[in-house]
Design a protein around this motif. Structure first.
Motif, mmCIF file in Angstrom:
data_model
loop_
_atom_site.group_PDB
_atom_site.id
_atom_site.type_symbol
_atom_site.label_atom_id
_atom_site.label_comp_id
_atom_site.label_asym_id
_atom_site.label_seq_id
_atom_site.Cartn_x
_atom_site.Cartn_y
_atom_site.Cartn_z
ATOM 1 N N ASP A 111 58.444 100.339 -11.056
ATOM 2 C CA ASP A 111 57.481 100.872 -12.016
ATOM 3 C C ASP A 111 56.431 101.688 -11.269
ATOM 4 N N GLU A 112 55.397 102.131 -11.980
ATOM 5 C CA GLU A 112 54.411 103.020 -11.371
ATOM 6 C C GLU A 112 53.548 102.333 -10.318
ATOM 7 N N THR A 113 53.573 101.004 -10.296
ATOM 8 C CA THR A 113 52.829 100.276 -9.266
ATOM 9 C C THR A 113 53.689 99.968 -8.054
ATOM 10 N N THR A 115 56.398 98.001 -8.284
ATOM 11 C CA THR A 115 57.075 96.727 -8.516
ATOM 12 C C THR A 115 58.534 96.975 -8.861
ATOM 13 N N LEU A 117 62.199 97.030 -10.398
ATOM 14 C CA LEU A 117 62.723 96.831 -11.748
ATOM 15 C C LEU A 117 64.231 96.630 -11.663
ATOM 16 N N SER A 123 64.896 99.158 -18.393
ATOM 17 C CA SER A 123 63.943 99.685 -17.421
ATOM 18 C C SER A 123 63.668 101.164 -17.645
ATOM 19 N N ARG A 126 60.768 102.781 -20.141
ATOM 20 C CA ARG A 126 59.378 103.004 -19.762
ATOM 21 C C ARG A 126 59.097 104.510 -19.739
ATOM 22 N N LYS A 128 57.811 106.215 -17.415
ATOM 23 C CA LYS A 128 58.215 106.746 -16.109
ATOM 24 C C LYS A 128 58.776 105.635 -15.249
ATOM 25 N N VAL A 129 59.891 105.913 -14.584
ATOM 26 C CA VAL A 129 60.490 104.999 -13.627
ATOM 27 C C VAL A 129 60.607 105.733 -12.297
ATOM 28 N N ASP A 139 61.008 110.640 -9.697
ATOM 29 C CA ASP A 139 60.577 110.044 -10.956
ATOM 30 C C ASP A 139 61.541 110.434 -12.066
ATOM 31 N N CYS A 141 61.345 110.488 -16.061
ATOM 32 C CA CYS A 141 60.295 110.416 -17.085
ATOM 33 C C CYS A 141 60.848 110.671 -18.487
#
Length: 203
Positions: A111-113, A115, A117, A123, A126, A128-129, A139, A141
């Motif tokens: 994810d954007e942080t 973390t 997936l 997944s 979202r 953005k992945v 990315d 998106c």
């Protein structure tokens, strides 16, 4: 002069790999890229090859549109890159094919942080992945990602299709849409690349 968008991309990817071949690893990923130099100065440029993923998307019938500097290169930009950015429609029914394409090239998702997936269809729903794969990171998106005043859903409808001699089809953002996106982002590299695209006499 090379006119075929996919041949331009092959040449640029090879040049990026050659440029980064003897460079010490920095630990920088595509999301750490400098706002002026871009991802050519990150570790993503080492071994950069977007074609395995582009071919996997084609095999799985995924209509993902290439955006970012890979699309710029396909339009004739001379600046190199080390990442691949994609835009797809975000329709849940299309997510399984997208997940299958990424899984086939052993892509890792986050994810954007940052973390991790699971590499499953949910997944990709979202906005953005982030992904990394043996050939390219970047990315993936959807139009649900905040794009400022831009309505990027129309980018999907206006995308151009490039086809090579082997039948590989790659959808990529139109030059005008890419220029709009560059100017909206407004980073030094985006404004510079928007000016370059504005000067090119290609579709």
């Amino acid at each position: 002069m090379i006119d075929e968008p996919l041949e331009r991309l092959r040449i640029a990817a090879r040049r990026a790999r050659e440029l980064a071949r003897n460079r010490a690893a920095t630990g920088l990923r595509h999301e750490d890229a400098d706002d002026d130099a871009g991802t050519i100065d990150t570790d993503g440029a080492q071994g950069f090859d977007p074609f395995p993923l582009l071919e996997a998307l084609h095999r799985n019938g995924v209509r993902a549109v290439v955006i970012g500097q890979v699309a710029g290169i396909m339009h004739g930009s001379t600046e190199l890159t080390g990442d691949l950015d994609l835009l797809w429609d975000g329709v849940p029914a299309h997510a399984p094919a997208l997940a299958a394409a990424f899984a086939s090239v052993n892509a890792q998702l986050a994810d954007e942080t940052g973390t991790p997936l699971a590499a499953d269809p949910d997944s990709f729903l979202r906005p953005k992945v982030q992904f990394t794969s043996p050939g390219a990171g970047g990315d993936c998106c959807t139009p649900a990602l905040p794009w400022g005043t831009l309505s990027v859903r129309g980018f999907l409808d206006r995308a151009i299709v490039a086809v090579d001699a082997r039948g590989l089809e790659v959808h990529y953002a139109s030059r005008n849409d890419l220029i709009q996106m560059r100017r909206a982002l407004g980073r030094p590299k985006d404004l510079r690349r928007a000016d370059e695209l504005d000067s090119l006499h290609v579709p």
